[in-house]
Structures are given as C-alpha cells and as structure tokens.
Design a protein around this motif. Structure first.
Motif, PDB file in Angstrom:
ATOM      1  N   ASN A  99      61.117  15.323  62.851  1.00 36.71           N
ATOM      2  CA  ASN A  99      62.240  15.780  62.400  1.00 36.71           C
ATOM      3  C   ASN A  99      63.826  17.070  63.238  1.00 36.71           C
ATOM      4  O   ASN A  99      63.275  17.644  64.053  1.00 36.71           O
ATOM      5  CB  ASN A  99      62.090  16.849  61.302  1.00 36.71           C
ATOM      6  CG  ASN A  99      60.903  16.271  60.696  1.00 36.71           C
ATOM      7  OD1 ASN A  99      60.738  15.942  61.241  1.00 36.71           O
ATOM      8  ND2 ASN A  99      61.240  16.658  59.630  1.00 36.71           N
ATOM      9  N   ASP A 100      65.081  16.910  62.596  1.00 36.65           N
ATOM     10  CA  ASP A 100      65.767  17.602  63.549  1.00 36.65           C
ATOM     11  C   ASP A 100      66.710  18.144  62.595  1.00 36.65           C
ATOM     12  O   ASP A 100      66.345  18.709  61.442  1.00 36.65           O
ATOM     13  CB  ASP A 100      66.713  16.782  64.596  1.00 36.65           C
ATOM     14  CG  ASP A 100      66.938  17.892  65.793  1.00 36.65           C
ATOM     15  OD1 ASP A 100      67.895  18.611  65.300  1.00 36.65           O
ATOM     16  OD2 ASP A 100      67.186  17.701  66.867  1.00 36.65           O
ATOM     17  N   PHE A 101      68.068  18.430  62.841  1.00 32.07           N
ATOM     18  CA  PHE A 101      68.991  18.883  61.935  1.00 32.07           C
ATOM     19  C   PHE A 101      68.662  17.967  60.094  1.00 32.07           C
ATOM     20  O   PHE A 101      69.053  16.929  60.130  1.00 32.07           O
ATOM     21  CB  PHE A 101      70.494  18.211  62.766  1.00 32.07           C
ATOM     22  CG  PHE A 101      71.561  18.536  61.836  1.00 32.07           C
ATOM     23  CD1 PHE A 101      71.902  20.165  61.396  1.00 32.07           C
ATOM     24  CD2 PHE A 101      72.407  18.297  60.782  1.00 32.07           C
ATOM     25  CE1 PHE A 101      72.720  20.788  60.427  1.00 32.07           C
ATOM     26  CE2 PHE A 101      73.626  19.097  60.097  1.00 32.07           C
ATOM     27  CZ  PHE A 101      73.424  20.250  59.978  1.00 32.07           C
ATOM     28  N   ALA A 102      68.962  18.582  59.159  1.00 33.16           N
ATOM     29  CA  ALA A 102      69.238  18.767  57.973  1.00 33.16           C
ATOM     30  C   ALA A 102      69.637  19.395  57.779  1.00 33.16           C
ATOM     31  O   ALA A 102      70.017  20.718  57.304  1.00 33.16           O
ATOM     32  CB  ALA A 102      67.522  19.215  56.995  1.00 33.16           C
ATOM     33  N   SER A 103      71.395  19.080  57.141  1.00 33.73           N
ATOM     34  CA  SER A 103      72.318  19.717  55.949  1.00 33.73           C
ATOM     35  C   SER A 103      71.730  20.194  55.059  1.00 33.73           C
ATOM     36  O   SER A 103      70.894  19.287  54.296  1.00 33.73           O
ATOM     37  CB  SER A 103      73.525  18.780  56.246  1.00 33.73           C
ATOM     38  OG  SER A 103      73.508  18.099  55.894  1.00 33.73           O
ATOM     39  N   ALA A 116      68.552  14.904  56.840  1.00 33.88           N
ATOM     40  CA  ALA A 116      67.971  15.144  57.739  1.00 33.88           C
ATOM     41  C   ALA A 116      68.339  14.640  58.580  1.00 33.88           C
ATOM     42  O   ALA A 116      67.946  12.854  58.259  1.00 33.88           O
ATOM     43  CB  ALA A 116      66.455  15.253  56.602  1.00 33.88           C
ATOM     44  N   HIS A 117      67.914  15.025  59.992  1.00 32.23           N
ATOM     45  CA  HIS A 117      67.741  13.958  61.011  1.00 32.23           C
ATOM     46  C   HIS A 117      66.005  13.396  61.443  1.00 32.23           C
ATOM     47  O   HIS A 117      65.708  14.113  61.457  1.00 32.23           O
ATOM     48  CB  HIS A 117      68.902  14.009  62.423  1.00 32.23           C
ATOM     49  CG  HIS A 117      69.799  13.920  62.454  1.00 32.23           C
ATOM     50  ND1 HIS A 117      70.542  14.442  62.977  1.00 32.23           N
ATOM     51  CD2 HIS A 117      70.699  13.821  60.685  1.00 32.23           C
ATOM     52  CE1 HIS A 117      71.542  14.655  62.553  1.00 32.23           C
ATOM     53  NE2 HIS A 117      71.901  14.061  61.794  1.00 32.23           N
ATOM     54  N   PHE A 118      66.071  12.087  62.185  1.00 34.49           N
ATOM     55  CA  PHE A 118      64.407  11.952  63.423  1.00 34.49           C
ATOM     56  C   PHE A 118      65.203  11.529  64.064  1.00 34.49           C
ATOM     57  O   PHE A 118      65.733  10.166  64.427  1.00 34.49           O
ATOM     58  CB  PHE A 118      63.639  11.016  62.120  1.00 34.49           C
ATOM     59  CG  PHE A 118      63.042  11.314  61.321  1.00 34.49           C
ATOM     60  CD1 PHE A 118      62.231  12.082  61.110  1.00 34.49           C
ATOM     61  CD2 PHE A 118      63.759  11.533  59.893  1.00 34.49           C
ATOM     62  CE1 PHE A 118      60.912  12.987  60.226  1.00 34.49           C
ATOM     63  CE2 PHE A 118      62.946  12.314  58.745  1.00 34.49           C
ATOM     64  CZ  PHE A 118      62.074  12.990  59.292  1.00 34.49           C
ATOM     65  N   GLU A 119      64.603  12.361  65.219  1.00 33.82           N
ATOM     66  CA  GLU A 119      65.299  12.058  66.583  1.00 33.82           C
ATOM     67  C   GLU A 119      63.988  11.253  67.320  1.00 33.82           C
ATOM     68  O   GLU A 119      64.059  11.558  68.389  1.00 33.82           O
ATOM     69  CB  GLU A 119      64.785  13.204  67.002  1.00 33.82           C
ATOM     70  CG  GLU A 119      65.743  13.734  68.905  1.00 33.82           C
ATOM     71  CD  GLU A 119      66.054  14.842  69.172  1.00 33.82           C
ATOM     72  OE1 GLU A 119      66.407  15.427  70.246  1.00 33.82           O
ATOM     73  OE2 GLU A 119      65.338  16.140  68.862  1.00 33.82           O
ATOM     74  N   ALA A 120      64.749   9.937  66.950  1.00 37.11           N
ATOM     75  CA  ALA A 120      63.801   8.925  67.952  1.00 37.11           C
ATOM     76  C   ALA A 120      64.469   7.528  68.190  1.00 37.11           C
ATOM     77  O   ALA A 120      65.662   8.042  68.005  1.00 37.11           O
ATOM     78  CB  ALA A 120      63.360   8.346  66.760  1.00 37.11           C
ATOM     79  N   ARG A 121      64.022   6.735  68.167  1.00 36.14           N
ATOM     80  CA  ARG A 121      63.676   5.346  68.724  1.00 36.14           C
ATOM     81  C   ARG A 121      63.997   4.358  68.546  1.00 36.14           C
ATOM     82  O   ARG A 121      62.303   3.972  68.776  1.00 36.14           O
ATOM     83  CB  ARG A 121      64.959   5.259  70.632  1.00 36.14           C
ATOM     84  CG  ARG A 121      65.423   5.859  71.165  1.00 36.14           C
ATOM     85  CD  ARG A 121      64.836   5.819  72.299  1.00 36.14           C
ATOM     86  NE  ARG A 121      63.805   5.966  72.732  1.00 36.14           N
ATOM     87  CZ  ARG A 121      63.230   7.341  72.503  1.00 36.14           C
ATOM     88  NH1 ARG A 121      63.310   8.314  71.987  1.00 36.14           N
ATOM     89  NH2 ARG A 121      61.783   7.313  73.257  1.00 36.14           N
TER      90      ARG A 121
END
Length: 606
Positions: A99-103, A116-121
């Motif tokens: 989990n990363d940035f969430a607005s 909400a972001h997920f910093e994955a590939r």
C-alpha cells in the motif's frame, strides 16, 4: 554551526520568498512514545493528543482498510489485463502489502472516495467509497474495487502521489523500466514481473511488454463509484517518478525522480487544469556552498513541448535503438577515462546506480537530419538521459516527496540520502573514492560530506512558481561511523544508525497551511528500526515524533486535508510490515498486512 558563507547563502535564498501570510493557526502534538519493547515495535504508536488553536483533541490512528480486507472487493488483490485475479506460486490470490499513497476525493456525486496505490508490478489502484462519521469524522470503507488500467497497458509501481488543485488524484509510476534491457534482450527480474499482467511468464517479457508504457504521472478523475477515468500524462515525461505536485497556478508541476543519479523536473501545462500538453524542464544545480547538505541556485534547461497524443504514438513506434546510438567509453589501462568517442555525449544517469554512458541522438524520423521533433521524442521517452545530454543535473540521490508551503511560497523536497552523485567522487561514511557516480557526468554537485540519514530541502519560488534557490531545511543526524558520523556514538544501540530524536531517510512530506508545520514521513532500514512520522515546526526548528510503525515497514502517504465536511485529516499508510527488515520477527501472516488509515482533527482551514 553553519559558516558565515552558508548563512549568507541561506539568507539570500529566504529573501526571495514571498512575504509570509499572517498565520492564525497553532498546532502542537504530544510526542508519540518511542518503541522500546518488542510489543511496542510490533504496534502503531501515535501522539495521545494535539492542541489545535488552543483546544486539546485526542489523536489516534484509524485504519480504513488493510491489504486483504474485503469490502465487496478485496483490497490489494492484483489482476491481469482481462480483470482476472493473479495467483501466487501456491495458487493463492496475489494480494499486495505494498500500500502506498491514498487520496481523499469528493466525487461528482458528492460522496467521498479514496484512490489508493499499490507499489507493485503489475501495479494497482483501488477506488474505495468512504463513509464519514458525522460526530467524530472517522472514515470507513463502504466498498472497494480495482481501477481498470487495460486502456493504458497496465499500471507500474504506483508510489507516492498528490491531489490536484481541481480535485483529481495524481499518481505515479516509479522506477521506469530501462529500455536498453529490451535492446540487449537482458530484462531484469524486477522488470520482467510485469509480464504476468499480460498473461505471460517473466521469460516472455520482451515479447509482451513495451518499456515505454511506464514511468508517467497517472491522473484519476472520480465521477462516482462506477465511473472513474484513468489517464497517463505522457506529455509530462518518463522517469522513476516518486510523485508529481501541481502548484496553485493549476499549470506548473514539479516531479521528483527517485533513485541514483536522477534529476528534478518541472512541467508547465499549456492550459490550466489540463496536464495533457505542455513544456518540460530539468533543473541545473549551480552550487553556492558545499557545506552541510549544500545549497545552490537553480537554472532550468528546456526539454521541449509535447502532447499526450504525440507521445502515445511515439512510444508505440520507437525503441531505444531508434532514439540513441551508443558507444563504449574510452578506456585507458582498463579504466574508464570518463570520455566518449567523437560525436557522442558523455553522461552519467540512471535510477539504479552510477552509469557512464556515451549517447548520440539518432535521426529518429529518418528524414535526413536531427530535428526538433527528434529532440521532443527523446525528451519524453528517455527523459533523464536526454536531460543529462542537454546539461541538466542528474546527480541527485533518492529524491522523494514534494509539498508546498503557501504561507511562504516555498516548495519542500525530501532527499532520502545525500550521497553518491551528490558528492565529489565519494560516498558517505567511506574512505575510498567512488568515481562511478561522477565519471563521465558534469559533476555539478560536490557536497563535501554526505548524509545517509537524509535531508529535506527548501526551494524558493518566484512569481511564476519557478524554483530559483535550494537549501537544506532539516537533516537527519548519523550516529555511527559507517553512516558518516565523525566517530562512533555512545548512543548507538545496535539498531538505530540515525539519532532517534531526528529524522532518518525522509520520504513523503506534507504541509499544514496556516500552521507553519511540515509533516515528514520516513522510509528507513537501519537508520531507524521503526519508521516514524514527524511534525516539524518551521519557526522553532523543533521536531515532534507523532507516529511510529511496526518492524520492517515504511511510512507512506502522509497528506493533509484542512477541511472535509468540518474535519481535517492527516493520511498515513504503513507499507509492508516486516517486509524491509526484521523479517525474522514475523510471527503471524496477518502481521504483514499493510495499513491504510488516517488521523482526524477539527477543521483547520485557517
């Protein structure tokens, strides 16, 4: 203590800021406890209270969702291009703990939503409908679903982000894949993982992936739960994008480039509120002092104008070998001389490590010469390399969060470390020269002594929101010799290599307008065993620890909202517990689930 020279430079920088506004608000946090016991190091500790405008209010951390939680959808479940859930090697659903940035956004339907972001590939962004308790302001998830990225070839390592002045989510794609790997048919495992998005194996990555699809700002506009549009802004350039931050003119955006030997970029849109076309610049560091974390004037090197539609066409037409010719550096006695064959430009740029390269722009369109159109193509598909070739500074190390202080017209930029290319053929805490980060490059940055605990810089802005000066505002303090301290510290406890009363590896930052307070989140490994969030009072220079996180996690997404329906919010995401260090301390799989949450205050729109 700063020398007179450094003091003069800092005073000159500050003199170019706009006259500060009258600040009506005050906030003071009680310090969060420092985690000492194993139990405390597994938990989330926060300030007990904050005094806002003279009124004491309780402070706590409220979780909206953890990775793997269900609210109709499963938060953090990754999907392929057809919307099918990805599965791990054991056949279980692949749920990201990154989990990363969430607005927090207001949809056109008047409801509150979180992107909400997920910093994955492959990456993922989730849209969550929120409910707001009218008495306490606490936010809860009503339902959540993944956003569809199939029209833009999938998402990539969504790291930090921001909210635009017009109320949309502006996300990122960090650590863009190196297109040279495709040319050489030697794709790293890191980049090849994206092949699963296309239903292929990593071994098939070269045939199913286009590296020029990734590394751009991503804007999400929410109409309602079932209608949210995703757009990649190719015109803004391609880099290891930590985040893009739009200034109050609705046109100027600063972009931080995360990694080693990277650059600082500025984009100016053609039309206010529309990031689909505009002009791009890279900063050039003109050093004024090497003391401390250094200070400099900034000049801006023009990289051309482009539109989303143009770059969308270019990325599908051209490969690395179409954009650049490359030669080997000139060697002498098996050592790189730092020079290139005639006709090639010598640069040192990349987001992985120091990399001396000899490049020459090709006649991309095959029309008998190198024209401005060729420049524009290179500036958007190979932004950092072209910026270096044009004389921009590509020596920054671990460039992270950006935020803006409207009270003083100052931009803040977090640098997780000041090391490697930022120094002069050296490394922080090392005794031998390390030429690989400067060889072949312009060596604009020659800071005398690195700081692996990091620095937050201030950037003075002129009336057009163009940064003119850059200076250190707050720095971490190494306490061990290998981190660059003068001698081993008696305070070193075997786990924390940076002073526990100061920052370690600043990452995402946010400013509380009208309250003279900068919020600083950490992404640190051995600097601090448990990552922290700090409140930095700008006039006094005092730091207050307001949150600590479990073993092996990092703090992401501190972002401040002064007033949403009568409440102020400080978002806080706790990424990959037990995932970056102290993996051996994980006792239950559920402990590794990441947290997306917030702190809540009375409205603070002074």
């Amino acid at each position: 203590m700063a020398s007179k020279q450094l003091q003069r430079v800092l005073a000159a920088a500050l003199s170019f800021t706009a006259a500060p506004l009258v600040l009506a608000g005050t906030i003071e946090f009680s310090p969060a406890p420092f985690p000492l016991t194993d139990t405390e190091k597994r938990g989330i500790l926060t300030s007990d209270s904050a005094t806002v405008d003279g009124v004491q209010v309780p402070v706590g951390y409220h979780t909206i969702l953890r990775s793997g939680d269900t609210a109709e959808g499963t938060f953090g479940l990754l999907h392929d291009i057809d919307g099918n859930p990805l599965v791990a090697e054991d056949g279980s659903p692949y749920i990201s703990n990154d989990n990363d940035f969430a607005s927090i956004l207001e949809g056109e339907d008047g409801k509150l939503y979180m992107v909400a972001h997920f910093e994955a590939r492959p990456g993922a962004m989730y849209l969550t409908e929120l409910s707001q308790d009218p008495r306490t302001g606490v936010l809860s998830a009503v339902r959540t679903r993944p956003l569809d990225f199939s029209a833009v070839d999938g998402g990539w390592v969504h790291c930090a982000g921001s909210v635009t002045p017009w109320g949309t989510h502006l996300g990122s794609e960090e650590y863009e894949p190196d297109a040279k790997q495709w040319r050489d048919d030697d794709i790293s495992d890191y980049n090849a993982a994206m092949a699963t998005y296309f239903g292929a194996t990593p071994a098939q990555a070269s045939s199913v992936m286009n590296p020029y699809d990734y590394g751009y700002p991503v804007e999400v506009k929410v109409k309602n739960y079932n209608d949210a549009t995703v757009a990649k802004h190719y015109a803004m350039g391609r880099m290891a994008l930590e985040l893009a931050y739009v200034m109050p003119d609705d046109k100027t955006a600063y972009m931080s480039d995360d990694g080693t030997n990277v650059g600082l970029f500025r984009f100016v849109a053609d039309t206010a509120g529309d990031l689909s076309s505009g002009s791009l610049w890279v900063a050039r560091w003109s050093q004024k002092t090497s003391e401390g974390a250094g200070a400099a004037d900034l000049q801006w090197v023009y990289l051309g104008r482009a539109t989303n539609d143009e770059v969308r066409e270019w990325k599908d037409l051209y490969k690395f070998a179409d954009v650049f010719d490359e030669a080997d550096p000139i060697m002498q006695n098996d050592e790189d001389t730092g020079t290139c064959p005639e006709g090639f430009t010598s640069i040192n740029a990349g987001h992985g490590d120091g990399d001396h390269q000899c490049l020459k722009l090709r006649d991309i369109d095959g029309d008998g010469g190198v024209w401005l159109s060729d420049w524009n193509i290179a500036s958007r598909l190979e932004t950092r390399r072209w910026a270096a070739m044009q004389g921009g500074t590509t020596e920054f190390r671990k460039m992270e969060g950006i935020t803006y202080n409207p009270d003083a017209n100052v931009l803040y930029l977090a640098m997780s470390e000041t090391d490697r290319g930022m120094l002069d053929n050296n490394r922080a805490g090392k005794t031998l020269p390390y030429v690989k980060y400067d060889i072949g490059g312009l060596n604009h940055m020659t800071i005398a002594k690195g700081n692996k605990c990091g620095v937050v810089y201030g950037l003075a802005l002129d009336g057009t929101y163009t940064a003119t000066h850059m200076w250190p505002v707050v720095s971490g303090t190494p306490i061990t010799e290998d981190y660059g301290a003068d001698a081993d510290s008696p305070d070193y406890d075997g786990t924390n290599k940076c002073d526990i009363n100061g920052i370690a590896n600043p990452d995402n930052i946010t400013y509380m307008p009208g309250y003279n307070t900068l919020i600083i989140g950490e992404d640190t490994g051995s600097g601090h065993q448990n990552d922290m969030i700090w409140a930095y009072n700008i006039p006094s220079g005092s730091l207050t620890r307001i949150q600590t996180t479990p073993y092996g996690s990092e703090t992401t997404s501190p972002y401040f909202y002064p007033n949403i329906n009568g409440f102020a919010y400080l978002m806080s995401v706790i990424q990959h517990p037990y995932g970056e260090s102290d993996e051996d301390k994980l006792e239950q799989p559920s402990e590794a689930f990441a947290y997306t949450g917030h702190m809540v205050f009375p409205a603070m729109d002074q």
